[in-house]
Design an enzyme around this catalytic site. Structure first.
Site, short mmCIF file in Angstrom:
data_model
loop_
_atom_site.label_atom_id
_atom_site.label_comp_id
_atom_site.label_asym_id
_atom_site.label_seq_id
_atom_site.Cartn_x
_atom_site.Cartn_y
_atom_site.Cartn_z
N ARG A 133 0.99 -1.04 0.13
CA ARG A 133 0.03 0.06 0.20
C ARG A 133 0.74 1.28 0.07
NH1 ARG A 133 -4.15 0.31 4.96
NH2 ARG A 133 -5.33 -1.04 3.45
N ARG A 174 -4.51 3.82 17.02
CA ARG A 174 -5.31 3.13 15.84
C ARG A 174 -4.93 3.71 14.90
NH1 ARG A 174 -7.59 -0.94 13.77
NH2 ARG A 174 -9.47 -1.78 14.56
N LYS A 175 -5.40 3.39 13.68
CA LYS A 175 -5.35 4.15 12.31
C LYS A 175 -6.10 5.28 12.55
CE LYS A 175 -8.19 2.26 9.08
NZ LYS A 175 -9.30 2.06 7.92
N GLY A 193 -16.67 -6.35 1.32
CA GLY A 193 -16.77 -7.65 1.71
C GLY A 193 -17.06 -8.07 3.12
N CYS A 203 -14.79 -1.07 4.25
CA CYS A 203 -13.62 -0.35 3.47
C CYS A 203 -14.22 0.27 2.05
CB CYS A 203 -12.54 -1.31 3.05
SG CYS A 203 -11.63 -1.97 4.44
N GLY A 204 -15.30 -0.65 1.60
CA GLY A 204 -15.76 -0.29 0.43
C GLY A 204 -16.85 0.85 0.64
FE1 SRM Z 1 -9.81 -0.99 5.14
C1 SRM Z 1 -8.54 -3.39 7.26
C2 SRM Z 1 -8.50 -2.69 2.65
C3 SRM Z 1 -10.16 1.64 3.00
C4 SRM Z 1 -11.93 0.24 7.39
N1 SRM Z 1 -8.70 -2.59 5.15
C5 SRM Z 1 -8.39 -3.47 5.85
C6 SRM Z 1 -7.36 -4.43 5.57
C7 SRM Z 1 -5.97 -4.07 5.83
C8 SRM Z 1 -7.63 -6.00 6.21
C9 SRM Z 1 -6.40 -6.87 6.19
O1 SRM Z 1 -5.64 -7.02 7.17
O2 SRM Z 1 -6.07 -7.36 4.91
C10 SRM Z 1 -7.76 -4.82 4.04
C11 SRM Z 1 -6.56 -4.93 3.08
C12 SRM Z 1 -7.12 -5.96 1.80
C13 SRM Z 1 -6.63 -5.83 0.52
O3 SRM Z 1 -5.68 -6.77 0.42
O4 SRM Z 1 -6.58 -4.78 -0.13
C14 SRM Z 1 -8.22 -3.38 3.65
N2 SRM Z 1 -9.53 -0.60 3.23
C15 SRM Z 1 -9.04 -1.17 2.21
C16 SRM Z 1 -9.19 -0.63 0.97
C17 SRM Z 1 -7.80 -1.25 0.00
C18 SRM Z 1 -10.55 -1.08 0.24
C19 SRM Z 1 -10.47 -0.64 -1.22
O5 SRM Z 1 -10.83 -1.71 -2.01
O6 SRM Z 1 -10.15 0.45 -1.44
C20 SRM Z 1 -8.93 0.75 1.52
C21 SRM Z 1 -7.49 1.09 1.70
C22 SRM Z 1 -7.58 2.66 1.69
C23 SRM Z 1 -6.10 3.33 1.61
O7 SRM Z 1 -5.41 3.58 0.69
O8 SRM Z 1 -5.31 3.21 2.90
C24 SRM Z 1 -9.74 0.78 2.72
N3 SRM Z 1 -10.82 0.65 5.44
C25 SRM Z 1 -10.95 1.65 4.49
C26 SRM Z 1 -12.07 2.59 4.54
C27 SRM Z 1 -12.56 3.54 3.76
C28 SRM Z 1 -12.05 5.29 4.03
O9 SRM Z 1 -10.92 5.16 4.36
O10 SRM Z 1 -12.70 5.93 3.87
C29 SRM Z 1 -12.62 1.93 5.96
C30 SRM Z 1 -13.82 2.68 6.73
C31 SRM Z 1 -13.60 3.88 7.22
C32 SRM Z 1 -12.73 4.13 8.33
O11 SRM Z 1 -11.42 3.26 8.58
O12 SRM Z 1 -12.92 4.48 9.33
C33 SRM Z 1 -11.70 1.08 6.35
N4 SRM Z 1 -10.06 -1.51 6.97
C34 SRM Z 1 -11.03 -0.77 7.91
C35 SRM Z 1 -11.21 -1.63 9.05
C36 SRM Z 1 -12.22 -1.22 10.32
C37 SRM Z 1 -11.52 -0.09 11.11
C38 SRM Z 1 -11.71 0.07 12.55
O13 SRM Z 1 -11.70 1.19 13.26
O14 SRM Z 1 -12.28 -1.06 13.15
C39 SRM Z 1 -10.19 -2.46 9.09
C40 SRM Z 1 -9.89 -3.75 10.18
C41 SRM Z 1 -8.85 -2.94 11.00
O15 SRM Z 1 -8.39 -1.90 11.01
O16 SRM Z 1 -8.84 -3.72 12.03
C42 SRM Z 1 -9.69 -2.32 7.64
FE1 SF4 Z 2 -13.68 -6.30 4.62
FE2 SF4 Z 2 -12.05 -4.19 4.17
FE3 SF4 Z 2 -11.34 -6.76 3.43
FE4 SF4 Z 2 -13.45 -5.58 2.17
S1 SF4 Z 2 -11.12 -4.95 2.21
S2 SF4 Z 2 -13.33 -7.59 2.78
S3 SF4 Z 2 -14.25 -4.28 3.77
S4 SF4 Z 2 -11.56 -5.83 5.49
#
Ligand code: SRM
Ligand code: SF4
Length: 596
Positions: free
Chosen positions: A142, A256-257, A513, A518-519
């Site tokens: 990333r 946290r993030k 998903g 994240c979507g």
């Molecule tokens: Fe996300 C965790 C992908 C935007 C909320 N997110 C993850 C992980 C790292 C899970 C993992 O361990 O693999 C996913 C990686 C999958 C992969 O292989 O791509 C992942 N998040 C994504 C992305 C790639 C989704 C996408 O297809 O665009 C986005 C990457 C953004 C970036 O460039 O940094 C992404 N994630 C978001 C968003 C949307 C946003 O930022 O507007 C959210 C919701 C908003 C928020 O964060 O408040 C989001 N992701 C989460 C969470 C829940 C956070 C929480 O506080 O609980 C997790 C799980 C965690 O962090 O424990 C998570």
């Molecule tokens: Fe769940 Fe985020 Fe993975 Fe999508 S990319 S399946 S919302 S953790």
């Protein structure tokens, strides 16, 4: 006293027998602490615990925690990730990744022999996410792409990075207008990181408890309606947080993030309402000055989904970077570290109260901040779609917004976009939080020829009403947390619905998903969130359907409408077709539109 466990056992063994690999440290030498960051003194109590636990704080971001926070972080009962950080902080990976990669290249170890925490957790500090569950041995890398802005040279480099991985190599535009590379092997990672840094990019501090990609306006600097060009602010803030991409130990161990978005206009292209910190451009009616109203605490998670609240603060443009750094320090030093479900910024703001939270930031900044500016617009502002062809504020120039289906890009796409940006525009592109791309600064005379290019048949500039509004997270193809496959299914469903229906306006469908969202299912007109479902008594992949998300000036989150819907397109398509007809004015193709 318990001896310290080497965090990377195989590498540690191998290290004893080999001289440091050539080239090691090129990234490491660049890693510096934030200018002026002060390390709080170590209390005797903390020093004694450190000695007892044999914890190595050298080079560690943990050393920036104040004593109280250090004590909490050292609590062995605290969250798993805090323990892992304590044993060896992930900031070490800014140096260690080069060493690990070299050892693998020399055949002295392999990713499979390395410590689990090292491979699956700490590498995330360097932006490397091991996809053990779906594609073992392959990493998602990333990046950080402030304001989603990228040059053709950077695009070509990214294409070159994934090309050698063949069918395993691809990339995604993310919902933070960022890029994630896929298929990366650990043995290549140091070279890719060095190449990124040579080109003004980085992957450092993009995962775990770090600030995420800073979003701005995809039409910054070219938008006739913008109040401010967000690009410089996004870049400056990113540089300050990441120490110019080299890694900044002082800000790398947050509880946290944290998401920061900067909006330029009433359209709120950065989605301030769902960012932990949203800066919304406003013109102070009293002084005429353009600055930012601060919103705090928006976030999604499995347990809680909440829109931001007013931070009752107005920032001048000069105050944006110092404010955000001070806020991050307050978050770092006072945020909860025990329960990761209660560690996002909103919890701290609620615990402290908005005024004391602002006062804590003011104290660090050494200045008093103005209260938010209250605005009363007498017109309704409809958020503009950046896709399609639009006149810029610069006479005779246009931007073209192209739809990248579900945000997925292949190596050749990076090159084709770079070529198009050079041939028709100014050699740059911008990504959007809707996972699309904008080509700015195209002279009118070149528009027709540009639109005929093969890349814009693949990434249409005039996509249909569902495809242009489709956003999808990664899903089960790569993501270990996914409950369903997302991108391919979403494209299949949307294409089928567009074939069946005449739809009068764009309908934004957000597919995610799992409940981490994240979507951003809660952002869509329609949201689909992976969830359990049953069909004929058997468990199948399913979705919850959300309805009614609003974005722009008066945002709102979509609400859950139905759950337990099987995600099989044979069931999902008719279900969505009914919704599009009843809620969005769609009519079956060939049928007469309803009167009125
Ligand atoms: Fe996300 C965790 C992908 C935007 C909320 N997110 C993850 C992980 C790292 C899970 C993992 O361990 O693999 C996913 C990686 C999958 C992969 O292989 O791509 C992942 N998040 C994504 C992305 C790639 C989704 C996408 O297809 O665009 C986005 C990457 C953004 C970036 O460039 O940094 C992404 N994630 C978001 C968003 C949307 C946003 O930022 O507007 C959210 C919701 C908003 C928020 O964060 O408040 C989001 N992701 C989460 C969470 C829940 C956070 C929480 O506080 O609980 C997790 C799980 C965690 O962090 O424990 C998570
Ligand atoms: Fe769940 Fe985020 Fe993975 Fe999508 S990319 S399946 S919302 S953790």
């Amino acid at each position: 006293a318990a001896p310290a466990r080497p965090a990377c056992r195989v590498a540690a063994r191998a290290r004893r027998s080999v001289a440091p690999p050539p080239g090691r440290g090129s990234v490491a030498r660049a890693a510096v602490d934030a200018p002026g960051a002060e390390v709080p003194p170590l209390s005797d109590e903390v020093a004694a615990i450190l000695a007892e636990q044999g914890i190595d704080f050298e080079r560690s971001g943990l050393k920036y925690l104040p004593n109280e926070a250090r004590l909490r972080a050292l609590d062995r009962k605290s969250a798993k990730f805090e323990k892992t950080k304590n044993e060896k902080c992930g900031s070490h990976m800014w140096q260690d990744v080069a060493e690990l990669a070299a050892l693998i290249r020399e055949g002295k170890t392999s990713w499979a022999d390395l410590d689990l925490d090292e491979v699956d957790v700490r590498l995330k500090w360097a932006g490397l996410f091991h996809r053990r569950k779906r594609t073992p041995g392959r990493f998602m890398m990333r990046l950080k792409v402030p304001n989603g802005e990228m040059t053709s040279e950077q695009l070509r480099f990214l294409g070159d990075c994934i090309a050698p991985y063949g069918a395993d190599g691809c990339a995604d535009i993310t919902t933070r207008a960022n890029i994630q590379l896929r298929g990366v092997t650990l043995e290549d990672a140091d070279h890719i990181i060095a190449g990124l840094q040579e080109r003004g990019l980085t992957s450092f501090m993009s995962g775990m408890d770090n600030v995420r990609n800073i979003t701005g306006s995809p039409i910054a600097g070219i938008d006739p309606h913008e109040l401010v060009d967000t690009r410089a602010l996004c870049h400056e803030l990113n540089a300050a947080i990441t120490s110019n991409g080299a890694g900044n130990a002082a800000l790398t161990n947050l509880p946290r993030k944290i998401n920061i978005g900067i909006s330029s206009s009433r359209d709120d292209y950065a989605h301030c309402h769902i960012n932990d910190v949203g800066l919304k451009a406003v013109r102070d009616p009293a002084s005429g000055e353009v600055g930012f109203n601060v919103e705090l605490g928006g976030y999604f998670s499995i347990k809680r989904n909440v829109m931001s609240i007013s931070g009752d603060t107005f920032l001048t443009q000069e105050q944006v970077v110092p404010y955000c750094i001070a806020l991050l320090e307050v978050f770092r030093d006072h945020g909860a570290r025990d329960d990761r479900q209660k560690a996002r910024l909103m919890w701290l703001v609620e615990a402290m109260g908005v005024d004391p939270f602002r006062a804590a930031i003011e104290q660090r900044m050494g200045q008093t901040l103005r209260r938010e500016v209250h605005l009363a617009y007498d017109d309704e502002w409809v958020r503009r779609d950046v896709l399609g062809v639009h006149a810029q504020k610069q006479e005779g120039l246009f931007w073209a917004g192209a739809n990248v289906p579900a945000g997925r890009m292949l190596a050749a796409d990076f090159h084709a976009l770079a070529d198009a940006a050079n041939k028709y525009g100014d050699g740059s592109v911008r990504f959007t939080v809707e996972e699309n791309v904008v080509i700015p600064n195209v002279p009118e005379a070149k528009l027709a020829e540009m639109q005929a290019e093969p890349i814009f048949q693949r990434f249409p500039i005039h996509a249909g009403p569902l495809l242009r509004g489709l956003v999808s997270c990664t899903g089960s193809q790569f993501c270990p947390l996914a409950l369903i496959e997302t991108k391919n299914r979403a494209l299949e469903v949307v294409r089928e619905l567009e074939a069946q229906l005449d739809i009068p306006a764009t309908v934004r469908i957000h597919v995610t998903g799992c409940p981490n969202s994240c979507g951003q299912a809660q952002v869509g007109d329609i949201g689909l969130m992976g969830a359990p479902a049953k069909l004929d008594g058997k468990a199948v992949e399913g979705v919850k359907i959300f309805l009614g998300g609003k974005i722009g000036e008066n945002p709102d989150l979509a609400k859950e409408f139905q759950k337990g819907v099987p995600a099989d397109p044979a069931i999902l398509v008719p279900r969505l077709r009914d919704l599009l007809i009843s809620e969005f004015g769609a009519v079956p193709k060939g049928a007469a539109a309803p009167a009125g």
